[in-house]
Design an enzyme around this catalytic site. Structure first.
Site, PDB file in Angstrom:
ATOM      1  N   ASP A 275      35.110  43.909  33.028  1.00 19.91           N
ATOM      2  CA  ASP A 275      35.910  44.197  34.203  1.00 19.91           C
ATOM      3  C   ASP A 275      35.255  45.339  34.908  1.00 19.91           C
ATOM      4  OD1 ASP A 275      37.636  42.765  36.295  1.00 19.91           O
ATOM      5  OD2 ASP A 275      39.085  44.333  35.477  1.00 19.91           O
ATOM      6  N   CYS A 330      36.919  42.119  41.279  1.00 20.27           N
ATOM      7  CA  CYS A 330      37.752  41.590  42.165  1.00 20.27           C
ATOM      8  C   CYS A 330      37.336  41.654  43.647  1.00 20.27           C
ATOM      9  CB  CYS A 330      39.143  42.196  42.126  1.00 20.27           C
ATOM     10  SG  CYS A 330      38.756  44.090  42.081  1.00 20.27           S
TER      11      CYS A 330
END
Length: 404
Positions: A275, A330
């Site tokens: 991530d 994101c």
């Protein structure tokens, strides 16, 4: 009278001169302050201008609605902490919250079916199993959800805020607030009993906590290159996880440079979550502090795709043959999403002889289409896009499998 005529003439001349600096001797001129005459644009404004230019071209007709959602209050989910004896579930359900994970399964399976069984899409024999430089086709795969991960959200269109979580008698908090879409990478990783898991960029800790909630992880290594962020990660885990599960044989927290993980532990983990740091679109639009669009961070922002590809390649090297790697961000940026996956896959094959399979996440998008809005027609991976009725994301995720 002569003096009056002179003054009148001077006024006429001065009124026609736009810049009086030309009449002022150089030694007496004062340089105006740049900040006073040309105010700097805040990073949030810079981010919006950048997104308007790039995302309008990338997303087309989708961008206006996504733009409005990004500039509006986001929705959160409450990741329930099964280690706490004060879950507050009844109170949250009384306020209209529902577990989107079990609801998604109920939507996909008949009422009589075992909601925790495997979801097996029909496999297309023509699917390309290996990924060559362009990314290739995506191969369907069974998706098995842990019965222990639960995340409560308010209904679509309801932006009610969650109250702060309360600690139980042992000091463990009952739930962790996060963007509910950020649970999807953990679900897609498909952690099974006795798996070893590496969370390569783990801070602030929400995804690491979700992985531990599966209660299937035999060993979790949570790493972040930033020492200060790693300290925050430790605080989060100590606030939610019993001390008995924070021992060295079950959990290791490190602060190594993630890009060199392939030199530290290679071919070691059943599952790897990557991530990566990214534009963090919502933060960039809403907060000036620690904003990647600050003038002092221009070089850092431009080098993000290179860093992301290096981190993903390190995650691929850390996975054991047959293991799965989940890449997530994101941001809506295609340069930091699909392009990074393609580059890392190419580097893995050319530099290390590793072939990879793209695993289709269509079962995931079908399960949770009632909770999230997913971008249509992505050629590689899936992406939750913000929408006023379901203002989660953006979250991009792509799953890769190392071939044996």
């Amino acid at each position: 009278m002569a003096m009056g005529l002179f003054l009148d003439t001077s006024r006429v001349i001065l009124s026609r001169v736009k810049d009086l600096r030309a009449l002022t001797p150089k030694r007496h001129r004062v340089k105006g302050k740049w900040a006073a005459t040309h105010p700097k644009q805040p990073p949030t404004r810079m981010a919006l201008q950048h997104f308007d230019a790039t995302y309008s071209a990338q997303l087309g007709a989708l961008w206006p609605s996504i733009r409005v959602a990004l500039l509006s209050e986001r929705k959160y989910g409450a990741l329930l902490n099964h280690f706490s004896h004060n879950l507050d579930v009844e109170e949250l359900q009384a306020r209209g919250c529902k577990d989107f994970i079990s609801n998604g399964e109920a939507f996909m399976f008949p009422a009589s079916a075992d909601h925790r069984s495997e979801f097996r899409p029909e496999e297309d024999s023509s699917s390309v199993s290996t990924v060559n430089h362009g990314g290739g086709s995506q191969q369907p795969s069974p998706l098995r959800l842990s019965p222990n991960i639960r995340c409560l959200v308010f209904p679509r269109g309801d932006v009610t805020r969650f109250r702060p979580a309360r600690p139980d008698k042992f000091g463990l908090l009952s739930y962790y607030l996060l963007d509910a879409a950020s649970i999807l990478p953990c679900l897609a990783l498909d952690v099974q009993e006795s798996h070893t898991v590496l969370d390569l960029c783990a801070a602030p800790g929400g995804k690491a906590l979700a992985l531990l909630q599966t209660q299937s992880v035999r060993f979790l290594c949570a790493n972040d290159s930033s020492v200060s962020r790693t300290s925050r990660l430790k605080r989060v885990l100590h606030s939610y996880v019993p001390k008995a599960l924070l021992t060295d044989d079950k959990l290791r927290i490190t602060s190594f440079d993630g890009t060199i993980w392939g030199e530290i532990e290679r071919n070691s983990f059943d599952r790897v979550l990557v991530d990566v740091p990214c534009n963090t679109d919502r933060h960039s639009l809403m907060e000036n502090d620690n904003n990647i669009f600050s003038r002092s961070r221009i070089g850092e922002r431009r080098s993000l795709p290179k860093l992301q590809a290096e981190l993903l390649l390190a995650g691929i090297l850390a996975a054991c043959p047959g293991g799965d790697v989940l890449y997530s961000t994101c941001t809506l940026s295609a340069n930091q999403n699909q392009a990074v996956v393609q580059q890392a896959v190419q580097l893995a094959e050319e530099q290390h002889g590793i072939q990879l399979q793209v695993i289709s996440l269509c079962p995931l998008t079908q399960m949770f289409s009632n909770t999230f809005h997913f971008a249509p027609n992505l050629h590689l991976g899936e992406m939750v896009i913000p929408h006023l009725a379901a203002n989660f994301g953006p979250i991009y995720l792509c799953k890769l499998r190392r071939l044996t």
